[in-house]
Design an enzyme around this catalytic site. Structure first.
Site, mmCIF file in Angstrom:
data_model
loop_
_atom_site.group_PDB
_atom_site.id
_atom_site.type_symbol
_atom_site.label_atom_id
_atom_site.label_comp_id
_atom_site.label_asym_id
_atom_site.label_seq_id
_atom_site.Cartn_x
_atom_site.Cartn_y
_atom_site.Cartn_z
ATOM 1 N N CYS A 19 0.873 -1.190 0.000
ATOM 2 C CA CYS A 19 0.000 0.000 0.000
ATOM 3 C C CYS A 19 0.902 1.230 0.000
ATOM 4 C CB CYS A 19 -0.971 -0.024 1.185
ATOM 5 S SG CYS A 19 -0.160 -0.053 2.794
ATOM 6 N N ASN A 22 2.363 1.395 4.315
ATOM 7 C CA ASN A 22 2.704 0.100 4.941
ATOM 8 C C ASN A 22 2.433 0.106 6.452
ATOM 9 O OD1 ASN A 22 5.638 -2.029 5.410
ATOM 10 N ND2 ASN A 22 3.568 -2.646 4.961
ATOM 11 N N CYS A 24 -1.284 0.597 7.396
ATOM 12 C CA CYS A 24 -2.723 0.308 7.547
ATOM 13 C C CYS A 24 -3.145 -0.916 6.724
ATOM 14 C CB CYS A 24 -3.563 1.509 7.131
ATOM 15 S SG CYS A 24 -3.269 2.988 8.120
ATOM 16 N N SER A 26 -1.694 -2.781 3.864
ATOM 17 C CA SER A 26 -0.884 -3.952 3.501
ATOM 18 C C SER A 26 -0.488 -4.806 4.709
ATOM 19 C CB SER A 26 0.327 -3.568 2.646
ATOM 20 O OG SER A 26 1.162 -2.651 3.288
ATOM 21 N N ASP A 141 -7.977 3.813 1.098
ATOM 22 C CA ASP A 141 -7.060 4.184 2.173
ATOM 23 C C ASP A 141 -7.855 4.627 3.406
ATOM 24 O OD1 ASP A 141 -5.122 5.183 3.776
ATOM 25 O OD2 ASP A 141 -4.192 6.472 2.258
HETATM 26 P P1 4NP Z 1 -1.698 2.742 4.140
HETATM 27 O O1 4NP Z 1 -2.327 4.081 4.740
HETATM 28 O O2 4NP Z 1 -1.170 3.106 2.788
HETATM 29 O O3 4NP Z 1 -2.860 1.815 4.065
HETATM 30 O O4 4NP Z 1 -0.618 2.300 5.110
HETATM 31 C C1 4NP Z 1 -1.618 5.280 4.845
HETATM 32 C C2 4NP Z 1 -0.860 5.520 5.969
HETATM 33 C C3 4NP Z 1 -0.178 6.722 6.098
HETATM 34 C C4 4NP Z 1 -0.273 7.669 5.088
HETATM 35 C C5 4NP Z 1 -1.015 7.411 3.963
HETATM 36 C C6 4NP Z 1 -1.689 6.215 3.824
HETATM 37 N N1 4NP Z 1 0.393 8.919 5.241
HETATM 38 O O5 4NP Z 1 0.291 9.748 4.319
HETATM 39 O O6 4NP Z 1 1.090 9.143 6.231
#
Ligand code: 4NP
Length: 177
Positions: A19, A22, A24, A26, A141
């Site tokens: 994702c 990494n 949430c 994945s 997301d």
């Molecule tokens: P993930 O979610 O891609 O499912 O791990 C996110 C976690 C953090 C961020 C974006 C998406 N961020 O921008 O910090």
């Protein structure tokens, strides 16, 4: 790669879930898939990574961990890391969670192949949601949203994992040598 060996046996299938951060989606996919394929000899290395490096070294988001634990999946641990060029050689399947992940992964794979040839990045790069019965289903997301998004993602991970097991692993039966 999961090719026939000298005895006709197939090598275990390795899977990398990807994702953006990494922390949430994945890791949740990895936790669910690990639990659903525990002691399944058709499965090799399982890991997860992010297309971005924002959270490198961090543990999964507490909401991912609580949804996993709520569903009886305890003991999962992970340190966030960024996707490496070697992942496209080390894993049979590299599975993105949304269309942006797939674009980033496909672009990285093309770059590796351009510089090193197809043998440098033979992985199958796909959306995890392709195994859910509807091609291209995205896992939205959930990071900036409510906890509900994590429960929705959990249902998807379970369904996609079942689909992957049915569609890919059935074909990868290990025959005794
Ligand atoms: P993930 O979610 O891609 O499912 O791990 C996110 C976690 C953090 C961020 C974006 C998406 N961020 O921008 O910090």
């Amino acid at each position: 790669m999961a090719a026939d060996g000298p005895s006709g046996a197939r090598k275990p299938v390795s899977v990398l879930f990807v994702c953006l951060g990494n922390i949430c989606r994945s890791p949740m996919a990895e936790g669910v898939f690990r639990s659903m394929t525990k002691s399944d000899t058709r499965v090799g290395t399982i890991d997860s990574a992010g297309t971005g490096a924002y959270h490198e070294g961090s543990s999964p988001d507490p909401r991912t961990m609580s949804v996993l634990e709520e569903n009886g999946e305890n003991g999962y641990q992970h340190e966030a890391r960024k996707v490496r060029n070697s992942d496209f050689k080390d894993f049979d399947y590299v599975l993105g969670m949304d269309a942006d992940n797939l674009d980033d992964l496909s672009r990285q794979q093309r770059r590796i192949i351009k510089n090193g040839g197809v043998h440098a990045a033979p992985a199958k790069v796909m959306m995890f949601g392709d195994f859910g019965g509807r091609k291209g289903e995205e896992v939205i997301d959930p990071y900036y949203g409510a906890r509900d998004g994590f429960s929705i993602a959990y249902e998807q991970m379970t369904r996609f994992s079942k689909g992957f097991i049915d569609q890919v692993l059935q074909d990868a039966d290990i025959t005794p040598s």
